[in-house]
Design a protein around this motif. Structure first.
Motif, short mmCIF file in Angstrom:
data_model
loop_
_atom_site.label_atom_id
_atom_site.label_comp_id
_atom_site.label_asym_id
_atom_site.label_seq_id
_atom_site.Cartn_x
_atom_site.Cartn_y
_atom_site.Cartn_z
N LYS A 3 -0.74 -31.54 54.77
CA LYS A 3 -2.07 -32.04 55.46
C LYS A 3 -2.39 -33.64 54.94
N SER A 4 -3.13 -34.11 55.85
CA SER A 4 -3.71 -35.75 55.50
C SER A 4 -4.42 -35.67 54.28
N GLU A 6 -7.55 -36.93 54.37
CA GLU A 6 -8.54 -36.57 55.03
C GLU A 6 -8.83 -35.36 55.29
N GLU A 7 -7.81 -34.46 55.86
CA GLU A 7 -7.96 -33.03 55.91
C GLU A 7 -8.40 -32.38 54.37
#
Length: 79
Positions: A3-4, A6-7
């Motif tokens: 996951k990034s 941001e996520e």
């Protein structure tokens, strides 16, 4: 699949406050690496000694708000 950041931030923002603090503690412990047992023992002994001093009335405590106000004033004044 990774996951990034941001996520992850979006997911973390949905957590309860207590869970956020738990996550922070775990992330910091992971970032710091392995702790030194001798240092941990020394800190634990210090905490126990200070706690006993407070219970015995040997030291005077101050509200955290006063301590923080003094610290901010010193930072502001450059002391």
């Amino acid at each position: 699949m990774t996951k990034s950041v941001e996520e992850l931030e979006r997911e973390v923002s949905q957590l309860e406050t207590a869970d956020k603090y738990r996550l922070i503690r775990n992330l910091l412990a992971d970032a710091d690496g392995d702790s030194d047992p001798d240092v941990d023992d020394a800190w634990l002994e210090t905490v126990r000694r200070r706690h006993q001093q407070i219970r015995d009335g040997k030291v005077k405590t101050r509200p955290a708000s006063d301590v923080m106000a003094d610290a901010y004033a010193r930072l502001r004044d450059g002391r």
